[in-house]
Motif scaffolding. Structure first.
Motif, PDB file in Angstrom:
ATOM      1  N   THR A  32       8.231 -41.576  68.703  1.00 25.56           N
ATOM      2  CA  THR A  32       9.390 -42.094  67.971  1.00 25.56           C
ATOM      3  C   THR A  32       9.102 -43.447  67.329  1.00 25.56           C
ATOM      4  OG1 THR A  32      10.813 -40.980  69.562  1.00 25.56           O
ATOM      5  CG2 THR A  32      11.840 -42.638  68.152  1.00 25.56           C
ATOM      6  N   HIS A  33       8.555 -44.369  68.101  1.00 25.53           N
ATOM      7  CA  HIS A  33       8.324 -45.729  67.610  1.00 25.53           C
ATOM      8  C   HIS A  33       7.212 -45.760  66.560  1.00 25.53           C
ATOM      9  CE1 HIS A  33      10.897 -46.646  70.956  1.00 25.53           C
ATOM     10  NE2 HIS A  33      10.040 -46.081  71.781  1.00 25.53           N
ATOM     11  N   ASP A  34       6.247 -44.879  66.706  1.00 25.73           N
ATOM     12  CA  ASP A  34       5.179 -44.766  65.718  1.00 25.73           C
ATOM     13  C   ASP A  34       5.748 -44.310  64.378  1.00 25.73           C
ATOM     14  OD1 ASP A  34       2.751 -44.571  64.437  1.00 25.73           O
ATOM     15  OD2 ASP A  34       2.055 -42.820  65.547  1.00 25.73           O
ATOM     16  N   VAL A  35       6.586 -43.280  64.407  1.00 23.00           N
ATOM     17  CA  VAL A  35       7.194 -42.770  63.172  1.00 23.00           C
ATOM     18  C   VAL A  35       8.080 -43.829  62.527  1.00 23.00           C
ATOM     19  CG1 VAL A  35       8.770 -41.049  62.208  1.00 23.00           C
ATOM     20  CG2 VAL A  35       7.052 -40.361  63.890  1.00 23.00           C
ATOM     21  N   GLN A  36       8.832 -44.560  63.344  1.00 24.65           N
ATOM     22  CA  GLN A  36       9.667 -45.624  62.784  1.00 24.65           C
ATOM     23  C   GLN A  36       8.811 -46.660  62.050  1.00 24.65           C
ATOM     24  OE1 GLN A  36      11.976 -46.223  66.674  1.00 24.65           O
ATOM     25  NE2 GLN A  36      13.533 -46.757  65.153  1.00 24.65           N
ATOM     26  N   PHE A  37       7.726 -47.073  62.687  1.00 28.92           N
ATOM     27  CA  PHE A  37       6.851 -48.083  62.080  1.00 28.92           C
ATOM     28  C   PHE A  37       6.209 -47.558  60.802  1.00 28.92           C
ATOM     29  CE2 PHE A  37       2.648 -49.908  61.427  1.00 28.92           C
ATOM     30  CZ  PHE A  37       2.916 -51.270  61.447  1.00 28.92           C
ATOM     31  N   GLU A  38       5.625 -46.374  60.874  1.00 28.93           N
ATOM     32  CA  GLU A  38       4.906 -45.851  59.710  1.00 28.93           C
ATOM     33  C   GLU A  38       5.854 -45.517  58.555  1.00 28.93           C
ATOM     34  OE1 GLU A  38       1.508 -43.455  60.006  1.00 28.93           O
ATOM     35  OE2 GLU A  38       1.244 -43.728  62.167  1.00 28.93           O
ATOM     36  N   THR A  39       7.049 -45.064  58.884  1.00 34.15           N
ATOM     37  CA  THR A  39       8.049 -44.826  57.838  1.00 34.15           C
ATOM     38  C   THR A  39       8.382 -46.122  57.113  1.00 34.15           C
ATOM     39  OG1 THR A  39       9.045 -42.947  59.010  1.00 34.15           O
ATOM     40  CG2 THR A  39      10.424 -44.076  57.390  1.00 34.15           C
ATOM     41  N   GLN A  40       8.591 -47.161  57.890  1.00 30.92           N
ATOM     42  CA  GLN A  40       8.929 -48.468  57.313  1.00 30.92           C
ATOM     43  C   GLN A  40       7.813 -48.990  56.412  1.00 30.92           C
ATOM     44  OE1 GLN A  40      11.390 -50.838  59.562  1.00 30.92           O
ATOM     45  NE2 GLN A  40      11.908 -51.667  57.575  1.00 30.92           N
ATOM     46  N   MET A  41       6.585 -48.923  56.916  1.00 29.07           N
ATOM     47  CA  MET A  41       5.447 -49.444  56.158  1.00 29.07           C
ATOM     48  C   MET A  41       5.252 -48.678  54.846  1.00 29.07           C
ATOM     49  SD  MET A  41       4.368 -52.061  57.752  1.00 29.07           S
ATOM     50  CE  MET A  41       6.055 -52.327  58.318  1.00 29.07           C
ATOM     51  N   LYS A  42       5.377 -47.359  54.915  1.00 30.96           N
ATOM     52  CA  LYS A  42       5.140 -46.534  53.732  1.00 30.96           C
ATOM     53  C   LYS A  42       6.247 -46.680  52.707  1.00 30.96           C
ATOM     54  CE  LYS A  42       4.169 -41.784  52.273  1.00 30.96           C
ATOM     55  NZ  LYS A  42       3.987 -40.368  52.726  1.00 30.96           N
ATOM     56  N   GLU A  43       7.502 -46.587  53.156  1.00 26.69           N
ATOM     57  CA  GLU A  43       8.621 -46.579  52.222  1.00 26.69           C
ATOM     58  C   GLU A  43       8.948 -47.962  51.666  1.00 26.69           C
ATOM     59  OE1 GLU A  43      11.957 -44.657  54.011  1.00 26.69           O
ATOM     60  OE2 GLU A  43      10.993 -42.683  54.057  1.00 26.69           O
ATOM     61  N   ASP A  44       8.823 -48.992  52.503  1.00 31.75           N
ATOM     62  CA  ASP A  44       9.236 -50.327  52.070  1.00 31.75           C
ATOM     63  C   ASP A  44       8.095 -51.188  51.527  1.00 31.75           C
ATOM     64  OD1 ASP A  44      11.723 -49.565  52.892  1.00 31.75           O
ATOM     65  OD2 ASP A  44      11.767 -50.813  54.690  1.00 31.75           O
ATOM     66  N   PHE A  45       6.853 -50.894  51.999  1.00 31.92           N
ATOM     67  CA  PHE A  45       5.747 -51.787  51.643  1.00 31.92           C
ATOM     68  C   PHE A  45       4.535 -51.060  51.082  1.00 31.92           C
ATOM     69  CE2 PHE A  45       8.180 -53.582  55.187  1.00 31.92           C
ATOM     70  CZ  PHE A  45       8.675 -54.724  54.572  1.00 31.92           C
TER      71      PHE A  45
END
Length: 331
Positions: free
Chosen positions: A146-159
């Motif tokens: 869960t926490h991995d997906v949250q982090f990678e989603t954030q990095m990809k979509e926002d940055f």
């Protein structure tokens, strides 16, 4: 006279057989065992409270033996559920969805909590903002959790950044959240996607700083940080047992809502028992503010999160979570 003796023998034999039958029935009722699983994370406090207050024993039929099993990650938990080593328990939504889409016959029957994920940067790592993460490494409990997906989603979509799993700029390693502060202190990792209470522990230790707090993390406040799951087989074969199990979980959640101070004390003691780490009341107080303890679960949010997991390549096929959430036991 012979008839009287024969009659007496029959009566005595019948009484003996009845007594044997009563004994066997009693033994049968005492042979029922239920094992509940959860993690030593503050998002799983409902499991800790239920264990400490013996809420499952109150809810389940008399004579039921209740056992508890603690897990380091969601994959181990889901494997135990699928093999029947545990009947139910609390796990992150990521592992539950990943195993469901892989064909596992499991159901989410309640939520465990929401919120509580924080992205932390190591002190003196030269990271002032997420844009500084190129060339750095980050740690999460497990690949695709869960926490991995949250982090990678954030990095990809926002940055616009990805991990080395897909030839990206950020290196990924895995490890237990309880070790993150020490890994920051030794310089082994630069960034961590951290479930509470370990984010607050890192803050108290001074080894790391908040880079992205819970409200700004991807799915930070809408996604269940933990869900309560059981097997479809148990639902089909013994729905009454499942209802009893879920009722105990609901009672534990309501206890947390109504008795936060006592629930915090239980969390501190249980986490110490399981991880050998004693957290201060200040750490728990800070972590508590980032978490919403609820058993209500939103199937639409889970579907959105699963879509993100697919977009990141953790799932091979576009997920369809229809049927994963079964709310009959909380309504």
């Amino acid at each position: 006279m012979k008839k009287i003796i024969l009659f007496a023998m029959v009566v005595l034999l019948g009484a003996f057989m009845a007594a044997c039958g009563s004994s066997n029935a009693e033994e049968g009722s005492n042979s029922e065992e239920v094992t509940i699983g959860y993690f030593p994370n503050i998002n799983h406090v409902a499991g800790m409270v239920a264990e400490e207050k013996e809420l499952y024993s109150e809810s389940l039929p008399d004579g039921t033996t209740v056992n508890y099993q603690y897990f380091p990650d969601g994959s181990a938990f889901m494997t135990a559920l699928e093999t029947g080593d545990i009947e139910a328990g609390i796990v992150g939504p990521g592992p539950a969805m990943n195993h469901y889409t892989s064909g596992a016959e499991v159901s989410v029957v309640a939520a465990g909590s929401a919120g509580g994920t924080v992205i932390m940067a190591r002190k003196d790592a030269g990271i002032e903002s997420p844009e500084d993460l190129a060339g750095k490494n980050f740690i999460s409990p497990r690949v695709g959790c869960t926490h991995d997906v949250q982090f990678e989603t954030q990095m990809k979509e926002d940055f616009g950044m990805t991990t080395d799993r897909v030839n990206g700029e950020i290196k990924h390693v895995t490890g237990k959240p309880a070790t993150y502060s020490n890994m920051f202190a030794t310089g082994n990792v630069d960034v961590a996607t951290v479930p509470e209470p370990w984010a607050s522990f890192i803050e108290e230790e001074g080894t790391g700083e908040v880079l992205i707090d819970t409200p700004e993390v991807a799915y930070g406040e809408t996604l269940p940080a933990a869900v309560f799951v059981t097997s479809n087989e148990l639902i089909e074969n013994d729905p009454e047992l499942v209802q009893n199990i879920v009722d105990a979980h609901k009672n534990a959640t309501e206890f947390i809502q109504n008795n936060p101070d006592e629930a915090k004390t239980i969390a501190i003691e249980k986490i110490k028992d399981i991880t050998d780490q004693e957290l201060s009341s200040e750490v728990i107080d800070r972590a508590w503010e980032r978490i919403d303890f609820t058993y209500e679960v939103d199937a639409e949010v889970l579907q959105e999160f699963a879509n993100s997991s697919y977009d990141l390549g953790f799932l091979d096929e576009q997920p369809d979570l229809s049927g994963l959430v079964d709310k009959q036991f909380i309504e």
